[in-house]
Design an enzyme around this catalytic site. Structure first.
Site, short mmCIF file in Angstrom:
data_model
loop_
_atom_site.label_atom_id
_atom_site.label_comp_id
_atom_site.label_asym_id
_atom_site.label_seq_id
_atom_site.Cartn_x
_atom_site.Cartn_y
_atom_site.Cartn_z
N GLU A 208 0.89 -1.45 -0.06
CA GLU A 208 -0.01 -0.05 -0.03
C GLU A 208 0.82 1.03 0.00
O GLU A 208 1.92 1.29 0.62
CB GLU A 208 -0.86 0.19 1.28
CG GLU A 208 -2.05 -1.04 1.43
CD GLU A 208 -2.70 -0.53 2.75
OE1 GLU A 208 -2.57 0.49 3.39
OE2 GLU A 208 -3.54 -1.54 3.19
N LYS B 97 -14.94 4.10 6.71
CA LYS B 97 -13.52 4.30 7.55
C LYS B 97 -13.71 5.52 8.35
O LYS B 97 -14.41 6.22 8.35
CB LYS B 97 -12.51 4.40 6.50
CG LYS B 97 -12.07 3.04 5.91
CD LYS B 97 -10.61 3.39 5.31
CE LYS B 97 -9.87 1.81 5.02
NZ LYS B 97 -8.77 1.92 4.49
#
Length: 347
Positions: A262, A318
């Site tokens: 990531e 999130k």
């Protein structure tokens, strides 16, 4: 025009280079993560269609969604996939569960799986101690079924796994996880697999802007900012990756390659550090690096750093605006910003 070709340059991520990872007759080295923490995201079919439309060749999944795997069948998208973190203990303690997992989520699908990531940033928690054995069981299950040569088994570490990362040559793993990382590195070395890490210059810069320049964090520096012995660094991405390389060397596993699972930059939530301009600068700068002769790092100049950009869509479930705002696209598949003018494409 920008909307229609916003991500055209991402196609350059999939030019042929020597990394040993193949899809058809092309050799690839980067992709885009697909997080699903949203209640307004495109359907699985729409998601896969967008990857194909943008010529994105790799996709990282955080858990196996059967309907998404069905949508990926026959697409030639290279896939990184992992079990849920809460399954790792069972995978370590029960080999037959690992076999069942492979038979359930890998074998039935005509999908180009390339990595199984056993754990995402779990090594420093209670689950961490189960990761090495879970990796071994997954690899043994793949071997038993006869598909081990085409799929690497790894895990993903956070930069917080390092006790020190500056300068990069001082990179060293935290004492409390050194034994675990050594065992993991041994498994990776014996199976010719790579260690995956999550690398975010944004968080380092936003936490210490008085000592870290925006240019260094977003590939804007044209001259070395950090000199570390014989190595010179113009960007923080290379420095962060090389701190892991140095840490592995201290464990006598310098031959294990470090890939990035990531990396990205948020567009909202923490101004002035988060902005469309900063996100574009970082991702375009990294894209330029990955598509030129500087695909490696100063410490490993001949080892291209296979990288997954984070992420395809903004995720509204999130916590916090920053975490919700890494996407290249909004959930209705509108580009958040353009990437089209990074490098001209020659026919």
């Amino acid at each position: 025009m920008c909307n229609s070709i916003m991500f055209i340059v991402i196609t350059l991520l999939f030019l042929a280079i020597s990394t040993g990872v193949h899809a058809g007759d092309m050799t690839l080295f980067a992709g885009v993560c697909d997080g699903r923490n949203g209640d307004n995201l495109p359907s699985r079919d729409q998601t896969v269609a967008l990857y194909q439309k943008m010529n994105i060749g790799w996709i990282r999944l955080y858990e196996p969604f059967p309907d998404l795997l069905e949508s990926l069948e026959g697409t030639n998208l290279l896939v990184a996939i992992g079990p849920k973190n809460e399954q790792i203990k069972t995978l370590a303690e029960h080999y037959e569960f690992a076999v069942s997992w492979i038979k359930t989520y890998i074998v039935p699908y005509n999908v180009a799986f390339n990595w199984i990531t056993v754990g995402n940033e779990v090594l420093q928690g209670e689950i961490g101690r189960y990761v090495p054995q879970a990796m071994k069981n997954m690899k043994a299950a793949l071997t038993q079924i006869g598909i081990s040569r085409t799929i690497h088994v790894t895990t993903v570490l956070a930069t917080t796994a390092l006790a020190n990362s500056y300068p990069p040559s001082a990179g060293i793993f935290k004492p409390e996880i050194t034994e675990l990382v050594t065992e993991i590195a041994s498994v990776l070395s014996s199976t010719d697999s790579q260690l995956m890490v999550n690398v975010y210059p944004y968080f380092a810069y936003a936490s210490d802007p008085s000592h870290i320049s925006l240019e260094y964090a977003t590939f804007g520096s044209t001259s070395p900012v950090v000199t570390d012995g014989n190595y010179q660094y113009t960007n923080m991405f290379d420095a962060m990756v090389d701190s892991f390389n140095a840490a592995l060397e201290k464990l006598s596993y310098g031959g294990v390659k470090v890939y990035v699972a990531e990396t990205g930059w948020p567009t909202r939530g923490n101004p002035p550090y988060t902005s469309v301009e900063n996100a574009r600068a970082y991702n375009q700068g990294l894209l330029k690096k990955l598509t030129t002769g500087t695909m490696g790092t100063p410490r490993r100049p001949n080892v291209p750093v296979v990288t997954f950009f984070f992420e395809m869509f903004n995720e509204d479930l999130k916590q916090g605006e920053v975490e919700k705002s890494f996407g290249f696209f909004t959930p209705d598949m509108t580009p958040v910003y353009d990437m089209w003018n990074v490098i001209s494409v020659s026919s």
